[in-house]
Each structure stands twice: as structure tokens, then as C-alpha cells.
Design a protein around this motif. Structure first.
Motif, short mmCIF file in Angstrom:
data_model
loop_
_atom_site.label_atom_id
_atom_site.label_comp_id
_atom_site.label_asym_id
_atom_site.label_seq_id
_atom_site.Cartn_x
_atom_site.Cartn_y
_atom_site.Cartn_z
N ASP A 8 0.86 -1.18 0.00
CA ASP A 8 0.00 0.00 0.00
C ASP A 8 0.89 1.23 0.00
N ASP A 11 -1.72 7.11 0.77
CA ASP A 11 -2.97 7.75 0.37
C ASP A 11 -2.67 8.96 -0.50
N GLU A 12 -3.71 9.66 -0.86
CA GLU A 12 -3.55 10.83 -1.71
C GLU A 12 -3.84 12.12 -0.94
N LEU A 13 -3.65 12.09 0.37
CA LEU A 13 -3.91 13.27 1.19
C LEU A 13 -2.77 14.26 1.06
N ARG A 18 -4.04 15.64 5.80
CA ARG A 18 -3.45 14.69 6.75
C ARG A 18 -3.47 15.26 8.16
#
Length: 51
Positions: A8, A11-13, A18
Motif C-alpha cells: 500500500d 494515500d492521496e492526502l 493529513r
């Protein structure tokens, strides 16, 4: 031989999102520590009842 890969990548934060996420998690944990929140079994029962 197997290659090691990251399962993984994250994420795309962005940094602001975040920070907001971490603040929300901190607030939620504080609420749980003071007796707030919903019991997991109660929540799951309610969700199952909704179908």
C-alpha cells in the motif's frame, strides 16, 4: 527469488488533509477515553438491523 514491493503506497492526502485527519483521530480517541462513543457491538447491531 521474490521481489519485495510495498503493498500500500499510501494515500492521496495533502499535508493539510493529513493534519485534519490526525486531529480528528486525536479528538475521537480523547472522546473514547472519557466514556464517549458507541459500543462496537451496538453499532454493528444497528447497522445489521438497517439491512
Amino acid at each position: 527469488m521474490s521481489e519485495l514491493v510495498m503493498a500500500d503506497p499510501g494515500d492521496e492526502l495533502d499535508d493539510e488533509e493529513r493534519d485534519e485527519l490526525h486531529a480528528a483521530l486525536t479528538d475521537g480517541l480523547a472522546e473514547l477515553r472519557t466514556g464517549g462513543g458507541i459500543d462496537a457491538e451496538e453499532l454493528l447491531s444497528e447497522l445489521w438491523a438497517r439491512g
